[in-house]
Scaffold this active site. Structure first.
Site, PDB file in Angstrom:
ATOM      1  CD1 TRP A   1       6.276  -1.174   1.974  1.00  0.00           C
ATOM      2  CD2 TRP A   1       4.864  -1.068   3.935  1.00  0.00           C
ATOM      3  NE1 TRP A   1       6.448  -2.172   3.129  1.00  0.00           N
ATOM      4  CE2 TRP A   1       5.681  -1.997   4.056  1.00  0.00           C
ATOM      5  CE3 TRP A   1       4.055  -0.466   5.036  1.00  0.00           C
ATOM      6  CZ2 TRP A   1       5.665  -2.820   5.300  1.00  0.00           C
ATOM      7  CZ3 TRP A   1       4.225  -1.201   6.197  1.00  0.00           C
ATOM      8  CH2 TRP A   1       4.579  -2.487   6.363  1.00  0.00           C
ATOM      9  CG  HIS A   2       0.814   1.458   5.844  1.00  0.00           C
ATOM     10  ND1 HIS A   2       2.053   2.423   5.918  1.00  0.00           N
ATOM     11  CD2 HIS A   2       1.382   1.065   7.185  1.00  0.00           C
ATOM     12  CE1 HIS A   2       2.795   2.426   6.708  1.00  0.00           C
ATOM     13  NE2 HIS A   2       2.110   1.477   7.656  1.00  0.00           N
ATOM     14  N   GLY A   3      -0.834   0.059   1.886  1.00  0.00           N
ATOM     15  CA  GLY A   3      -2.167  -0.439   1.004  1.00  0.00           C
ATOM     16  C   GLY A   3      -2.623   0.110  -0.007  1.00  0.00           C
TER      17      GLY A   3
ATOM     18  CG  PHE B   1      -0.500  -3.010   6.104  1.00  0.00           C
ATOM     19  CD1 PHE B   1      -1.688  -2.721   5.362  1.00  0.00           C
ATOM     20  CD2 PHE B   1      -0.815  -2.758   7.501  1.00  0.00           C
ATOM     21  CE1 PHE B   1      -2.580  -1.896   5.810  1.00  0.00           C
ATOM     22  CE2 PHE B   1      -1.745  -1.791   7.903  1.00  0.00           C
ATOM     23  CZ  PHE B   1      -2.563  -1.600   7.334  1.00  0.00           C
TER      24      PHE B   1
END
Length: 483
Positions: free
Chosen positions: A325-327, A483
């Site tokens: 999800w963060h990248g 993000f």
């Protein structure tokens, strides 16, 4: 628009005055003002991305209405999947298209096949991961019949785009925030004053702690091949306080700003670096995302029920998805995997809920056992942050190898300076204040209790003085904007 910008310093008072003095007699006009202000706030970076958030808002509003009309489960599932595909489709395209393309090409090249395709010049919309999950919570809860769909498009648009938390959270649930747009709001001086205190503390975290730690974290990570193990570990420590000060600082400003307008946002950080194990850390770090994945991914997968292998699978899925999800970088997957490995022994030994209360709840100081537990948990967290901050897997590996070297036990002379020592003093002061306020919603909230006015204002003036002394000359964006 950055919170720590001159633009926001003008924007917030203007919206506040219009909200309470011009439109105070009309709930609908107040909500409409929030929508307009939020779109101005978000469009300040790039007005073209307003079409994405508007389209997502329209789709989920209409899906919600259709879910209420449909009685058949198969048709309701189709409407839910429409929302999921649209929202995650946008997120996947803007955030992960090039990542998947490059890794797909690399995989075929490994076996001797060349696959065509060119990476796209895609600009990642600010905060897309946050508002995507916020709108998804609405359609999922309506589908599960935990929430009745709204008929008020203005209120729903305000919920999706609410400017204080739009670009970096907290990720609000529709069950908590959306009903607040239906209720008439009265200005409350105590609530607004408390909000201002939290805003002040959030700015201190960002401008004094995060931005000053960032200077040394960037210096050490960007030149990691030149430094000893002790210096590399020092860089990891600085990054740990940078990301905490930056992200929790944003959440404090967002929550405090919301209070100025009569809204209550969920707590997003609960002094995570005082955690005694990794399970407790994840109950205290980015709470809105952790609970989102828990409720919408982990529990539907079976959670901690079922076989041991099923539990292990679920833990790895939830942490790897959280990392992703963060990248679009394998380093985030490594970070998620490390946290899964940290968490697994606690789950398998059924110790993951052994530290539910605040550390040293009835004492001013932690016990020797608690101090050791906090120290170990903090070091493990710092080591995991290395992969989060590294440019790529090779960079992370090079730093880990450098840290676990005999030079780890030397004095980090390469970066020693009076300015660095002052930064360390500021971090220690910050930790001390956080410890004093660990039982509260935010660190300096305890100043409300039985402290004379002169002492409270002395604290406020001192924090403002520190911000004036140590803030960077350039506006620096918040880490989680990417993000």
């Amino acid at each position: 628009m950055l919170f720590n910008s001159f633009d926001f310093a003008i924007f917030l008072p203007v919206v506040f005055l219009l909200y309470w003095f011009v439109f105070k007699h009309s709930l609908r006009l107040q909500n409409a003002l929030i929508v307009v202000a939020s779109y101005v706030f978000y469009g300040w970076w790039d007005w073209r991305f307003l079409s994405l958030i508007l389209f997502s808002t329209l789709v989920d509003f209409l899906v919600g209405k259709q879910l209420e009309k449909e009685a058949k489960d198969n048709k309701r599932r189709l409407w839910l999947w429409l929302s999921v595909v649209v929202n995650l489709g946008f997120l996947g395209f803007f955030k992960y298209f090039n990542f998947f393309l490059e890794n797909f090409q690399a995989a075929f090249s490994f076996f001797g096949f060349e696959i065509g395709g060119r990476a796209l010049s895609i600009v990642l919309p600010v905060g897309i991961s946050f508002y995507t999950f916020q709108t998804l919570s609405y359609t999922i809860d309506v589908y599960k019949r935990k929430l009745k769909p709204t008929q008020d498009f203005i209120a729903f648009a305000a919920f999706v785009s609410f400017f204080p938390q739009l670009v970096a959270g907290p990720i609000e649930r529709a069950t908590h925030l959306l009903p607040q747009f239906y209720r008439k709001r009265q200005f409350s001086y105590p609530l607004a004053a408390n909000g201002c205190r939290q805003i002040l503390w959030g700015f201190f975290k960002k401008l004094v702690i995060a931005d000053n730690c960032a200077e040394y974290a960037n210096l050490i990570f960007n030149n990691s091949e030149s430094y000893s193990g002790s210096t590399l570990f020092l860089g990891a420590l600085f990054f740990a306080f940078q990301i905490y000060g930056d992200f929790s600082g944003y959440s404090d400003i967002a929550i405090g700003t919301s209070r100025l307008f009569g809204f209550d946002l969920m707590k997003n950080f609960a002094f995570p670096y005082f955690s005694r194990d990794i399970a407790e850390f994840w109950r205290r770090w980015h709470i809105s995302l952790s609970t989102w994945f828990r409720d919408y991914v982990y529990i539907p997968l079976g959670g901690s029920r079922g076989s041991k292998w099923g539990q292990i699978r679920n833990v790895f899925i939830i942490f790897l998805v959280s990392g992703f999800w963060h990248g679009a970088n394998w380093t985030f997957m490594v970070w998620g995997g490390l946290n899964a490995l940290y968490f697994l022994p606690l789950l398998l030994l059924k110790l993951n809920r052994s530290n539910m209360e605040v550390v040293a709840e009835r004492s001013s100081f932690p016990s020797a056992k608690e101090l050791l537990q906090m120290g170990i948990t903090f070091i493990l967290t710092v080591l995991a942050w290395v992969s989060f901050r590294a440019e790529d897997i090779a960079h992370a590996w090079q730093i880990y190898v450098g840290i676990f070297d005999s030079t780890l036990f030397t004095v980090p002379r390469e970066v020693l300076s009076s300015k660095l020592l002052m930064c360390i003093v500021l971090v220690l002061f910050f930790v001390f204040v956080e410890w004093l306020g660990r039982r509260r919603e935010f660190a300096i909230e305890y100043l409300l209790e039985a402290h004379p006015r002169w002492l409270r204002w002395s604290w406020y003036i001192f924090l403002i003085f520190l911000m004036g002394m140590f803030m960077q000359t350039e506006e620096t964006p918040f880490i989680y904007f990417q993000f």
